[in-house]
Design a protein around this motif. Structure first.
Motif, PDB file in Angstrom:
ATOM      1  N   PRO A 209      35.807  39.084  27.099  1.00 15.35           N
ATOM      2  CA  PRO A 209      35.157  37.970  27.812  1.00 15.35           C
ATOM      3  C   PRO A 209      36.144  37.118  28.604  1.00 15.35           C
ATOM      4  CG  PRO A 209      34.316  38.123  25.564  1.00 15.35           C
ATOM      5  CD  PRO A 209      35.486  39.055  25.649  1.00 15.35           C
ATOM      6  N   LEU A 210      37.327  36.902  28.034  1.00 17.48           N
ATOM      7  CA  LEU A 210      38.341  36.107  28.715  1.00 17.48           C
ATOM      8  C   LEU A 210      38.817  36.818  29.974  1.00 17.48           C
ATOM      9  CD1 LEU A 210      40.249  33.707  28.900  1.00 17.48           C
ATOM     10  CD2 LEU A 210      41.769  34.884  27.297  1.00 17.48           C
ATOM     11  N   ALA A 211      39.065  38.131  29.876  1.00 16.49           N
ATOM     12  CA  ALA A 211      39.524  38.891  31.039  1.00 16.49           C
ATOM     13  C   ALA A 211      38.459  38.926  32.129  1.00 16.49           C
ATOM     14  CB  ALA A 211      39.901  40.307  30.613  1.00 16.49           C
TER      15      ALA A 211
ATOM     16  N   ALA B 205      46.282  32.181  26.517  1.00 12.63           N
ATOM     17  CA  ALA B 205      44.990  32.372  25.865  1.00 12.63           C
ATOM     18  C   ALA B 205      44.737  33.849  25.590  1.00 12.63           C
ATOM     19  CB  ALA B 205      43.875  31.803  26.744  1.00 12.63           C
ATOM     20  N   MET B 206      45.156  34.702  26.524  1.00  9.67           N
ATOM     21  CA  MET B 206      44.981  36.140  26.329  1.00  9.67           C
ATOM     22  C   MET B 206      45.814  36.622  25.136  1.00  9.67           C
ATOM     23  SD  MET B 206      43.248  38.542  28.060  1.00  9.67           S
ATOM     24  CE  MET B 206      43.264  38.078  29.778  1.00  9.67           C
TER      25      MET B 206
ATOM     26  N   LEU C  50      42.019  48.663  31.455  1.00  9.58           N
ATOM     27  CA  LEU C  50      41.210  47.772  32.285  1.00  9.58           C
ATOM     28  C   LEU C  50      40.269  46.993  31.368  1.00  9.58           C
ATOM     29  CD1 LEU C  50      40.400  46.831  35.123  1.00  9.58           C
ATOM     30  CD2 LEU C  50      38.669  48.644  35.127  1.00  9.58           C
ATOM     31  N   THR C  51      40.482  45.678  31.289  1.00  6.18           N
ATOM     32  CA  THR C  51      39.768  44.844  30.327  1.00  6.18           C
ATOM     33  C   THR C  51      38.834  43.864  31.008  1.00  6.18           C
ATOM     34  OG1 THR C  51      41.723  45.034  28.934  1.00  6.18           O
ATOM     35  CG2 THR C  51      40.102  43.421  28.260  1.00  6.18           C
ATOM     36  N   GLY C  52      39.081  43.557  32.278  1.00 11.21           N
ATOM     37  CA  GLY C  52      38.215  42.657  33.032  1.00 11.21           C
ATOM     38  C   GLY C  52      38.188  43.067  34.488  1.00 11.21           C
ATOM     39  N   ALA C  53      37.032  42.962  35.133  1.00 12.61           N
ATOM     40  CA  ALA C  53      36.904  43.325  36.542  1.00 12.61           C
ATOM     41  C   ALA C  53      35.705  42.614  37.131  1.00 12.61           C
ATOM     42  CB  ALA C  53      36.752  44.841  36.709  1.00 12.61           C
ATOM     43  N   THR C  54      35.781  42.337  38.427  1.00 14.12           N
ATOM     44  CA  THR C  54      34.646  41.743  39.115  1.00 14.12           C
ATOM     45  C   THR C  54      33.635  42.840  39.458  1.00 14.12           C
ATOM     46  OG1 THR C  54      36.000  41.919  41.115  1.00 14.12           O
ATOM     47  CG2 THR C  54      35.846  39.760  40.099  1.00 14.12           C
ATOM     48  N   PRO C  55      32.344  42.488  39.527  1.00 13.75           N
ATOM     49  CA  PRO C  55      31.318  43.477  39.874  1.00 13.75           C
ATOM     50  C   PRO C  55      31.622  44.094  41.242  1.00 13.75           C
ATOM     51  CG  PRO C  55      30.326  41.478  39.006  1.00 13.75           C
ATOM     52  CD  PRO C  55      31.775  41.176  39.232  1.00 13.75           C
ATOM     53  N   PRO C  56      31.281  45.335  41.448  1.00  9.47           N
ATOM     54  CA  PRO C  56      30.519  46.228  40.565  1.00  9.47           C
ATOM     55  C   PRO C  56      31.395  47.039  39.612  1.00  9.47           C
ATOM     56  CG  PRO C  56      30.842  47.315  42.655  1.00  9.47           C
ATOM     57  CD  PRO C  56      31.519  45.968  42.775  1.00  9.47           C
ATOM     58  N   PHE C  57      32.674  46.681  39.529  1.00 10.76           N
ATOM     59  CA  PHE C  57      33.600  47.501  38.746  1.00 10.76           C
ATOM     60  C   PHE C  57      33.673  47.094  37.271  1.00 10.76           C
ATOM     61  CE2 PHE C  57      35.133  47.314  43.158  1.00 10.76           C
ATOM     62  CZ  PHE C  57      35.005  48.656  43.491  1.00 10.76           C
ATOM     63  N   ASP C  58      32.882  46.089  36.885  1.00 11.08           N
ATOM     64  CA  ASP C  58      32.900  45.684  35.482  1.00 11.08           C
ATOM     65  C   ASP C  58      32.359  46.787  34.572  1.00 11.08           C
ATOM     66  OD1 ASP C  58      30.531  45.284  36.832  1.00 11.08           O
ATOM     67  OD2 ASP C  58      29.862  43.645  35.554  1.00 11.08           O
TER      68      ASP C  58
ATOM     69  N   ALA D 219      39.732  29.901  29.082  1.00 10.64           N
ATOM     70  CA  ALA D 219      40.559  29.914  27.881  1.00 10.64           C
ATOM     71  C   ALA D 219      39.765  29.495  26.654  1.00 10.64           C
ATOM     72  CB  ALA D 219      41.763  28.985  28.058  1.00 10.64           C
ATOM     73  N   SER D 220      38.670  28.734  26.872  1.00  9.26           N
ATOM     74  CA  SER D 220      37.865  28.248  25.744  1.00  9.26           C
ATOM     75  C   SER D 220      36.639  29.110  25.501  1.00  9.26           C
ATOM     76  CB  SER D 220      37.415  26.797  26.017  1.00  9.26           C
ATOM     77  OG  SER D 220      38.519  25.961  26.277  1.00  9.26           O
ATOM     78  N   SER D 221      36.543  30.240  26.184  1.00  8.49           N
ATOM     79  CA  SER D 221      35.334  31.061  26.090  1.00  8.49           C
ATOM     80  C   SER D 221      35.211  31.774  24.761  1.00  8.49           C
ATOM     81  CB  SER D 221      35.306  32.095  27.226  1.00  8.49           C
ATOM     82  OG  SER D 221      36.438  32.960  27.142  1.00  8.49           O
ATOM     83  N   GLY D 222      36.258  31.768  23.955  1.00  2.00           N
ATOM     84  CA  GLY D 222      36.190  32.412  22.643  1.00  2.00           C
ATOM     85  C   GLY D 222      37.392  33.296  22.424  1.00  2.00           C
TER      86      GLY D 222
END
Length: 417
Positions: free
Chosen positions: A43-45, A178-179, A75-83, A35-38
């Motif tokens: 980046p938050l997702a 935060a989002m 799609l705004t955030g995903a874990t690798p390798p789908f980022d 939540a504090s990442s900016g």
């Protein structure tokens, strides 16, 4: 207690009920860091996706965020390798499992055989066939409503329990606030940029029209008047009968021509300061200071070119302010400083004149109408800046205009990387 804090506290208590103490501490720490990442949504997702897979023991997580029009999910955030697919997958509300969850605000659990569920919509790039079980839950927050949808998948079959689903709902509520703030920040930045672009386009259009009019006056009226002046001179020399009377009339005509020429040249200078084209802003300000012999003016000028609309605003503010120094301040000395920082341009004019009481004579007061202070403030505001005036009777006056500068292409390139 404010609703936001109450919701966060309820979410923290819910996490405490669903995980052990060590996992609770680690999860809350990661939630705070995410939540504090900016203010950026992406980046938050991305941080949330990594955090959720670790907290839930799943293999992959997708964070779909509702767009500003609230008609589709991206799609705004995903874990690798789908980022690498972030920003490329868009799903209208109501379509696919995520679209259904967003429309109905209810979780969906699929233990196996996703293809048999009529709501399932496969994306080849997300390799849905590689995963067996999934949970999809809405991300909601009290002040903002639906923010998006969280999806987690596992390669092996997993019978997700009600506690698993509740944990995902709690995590979704915790990061949704935060989002939501990140989305609001993105909208605000977009609106500010749109406003800046609009103001710049309006001023540019005005200046183009003024340049055209100045050119028309110079090439038309001025040239014709110069020719008329030559012809009158010739007529004066050619008169042979009643030369005195003819010369008197022709002399008056010439005076009229000279006056008209002065007015035309003044009009050209009023429409577009030619000194900016000839000398640049620093040279123009220096020339402006030299044109006022009544007051000794020291200058400290940054030789930096700015966008046309900003240069014109700064020049006009300086012009109006120096006229005030001559007409009203009764000053003997003044200083004119122009500096350019990374994000702002700053013009400051300080005089040792009689000053005035800024409390009794506010910026827009009728008493100060002759000083042009409101006009200077409006010129600063139209380019997104502000005007500050410090003055006291007998102490002099300091006028400062601070104007934000649009990001240069070099800075934009760095920010986009």
């Amino acid at each position: 207690m404010r609703p936001g804090r109450s919701s966060a506290r309820r979410g923290a208590n819910a996490v405490r009920d669903l995980v052990d103490a060590d996992r609770e501490l680690a999860l809350l720490r990661e939630l705070i860091q995410a939540a504090s990442s900016g203010p950026g949504v992406e980046p938050l997702a991305e941080a949330a996706a990594r955090m959720i897979t670790a907290a839930t023991g799943t293999d992959v997580c997708f964070v779909h965020v509702l767009d500003d029009a609230e008609r589709s999910l991206t799609l705004t955030g995903a874990t690798p390798p789908f980022d690498s697919e972030v920003g490329k997958i868009r799903l209208p509300l109501g379509r696919g499992v995520s679209g259904w969850v967003a429309s109905h605000r209810e979780p969906v659990v699929i233990v196996h055989d996703k293809e048999s569920d009529p709501r399932y919509l496969p994306f080849e790039s997300l390799r849905g066939s590689d995963f067996t079980s999934m949970v999809s839950v809405p991300m909601e927050t009290d002040p903002g409503g639906l923010v998006g949808v969280l999806n987690v998948h596992t390669v092996a079959r997993r019978d997700f329990t009600a506690r698993d689903v509740e944990l995902l709902l709690v995590i979704g509520r915790l990061i949704a606030g935060a989002m939501h703030q990140a989305r609001l920040h993105r909208r605000l930045v977009a609106r500010e940029r749109a406003h800046e672009n609009f103001v710049e386009q309006v001023i540019e259009a005005q200046e183009m029209e003024r340049r055209r009019l100045a050119g028309d006056i110079h090439d038309g009226i001025s040239q014709r008047l110069v020719t008329l002046s030559y012809r009158l001179d010739a007529a004066t020399r050619a008169v042979g009968v009643d030369a005195d009377a003819a010369a008197e009339q022709l002399g008056k005509a010439r005076e009229l021509v000279d006056l008209t020429l002065q007015e035309a040249r003044a009009a050209i200078g009023g429409l577009r300061p030619p000194v900016l084209d000839d000398l640049g802003l620093a040279g123009g300000l220096a020339s402006l200071a030299r044109s006022i012999p009544q007051v000794e003016i020291g200058v400290d000028l940054a030789d930096t070119r700015l966008p046309d609309h900003v240069e014109i605003a700064i020049y006009r503010i300086a012009q109006e302010c120096l006229q005030n120094v001559v007409k009203h301040a009764q000053a003997t000395h003044a200083s004119l400083t122009f500096s350019v920082g990374e994000h702002t341009a700053r013009l400051e004019i300080v005089d040792d004149g009689r000053g005035f009481d800024t409390l009794e004579n506010p910026l827009g007061g009728d008493e100060m109408g002759g000083y042009g202070l409101l006009s200077m403030a409006e010129r600063a505001e139209i380019v997104g800046g502000r005007l500050n005036i410090r003055s006291r009777p007998g102490v002099g006056t300091a006028v400062t205009a601070t104007i934000p500068l649009p990001p240069s292409p070099a800075r934009e390139g760095v920010e986009l990387l």
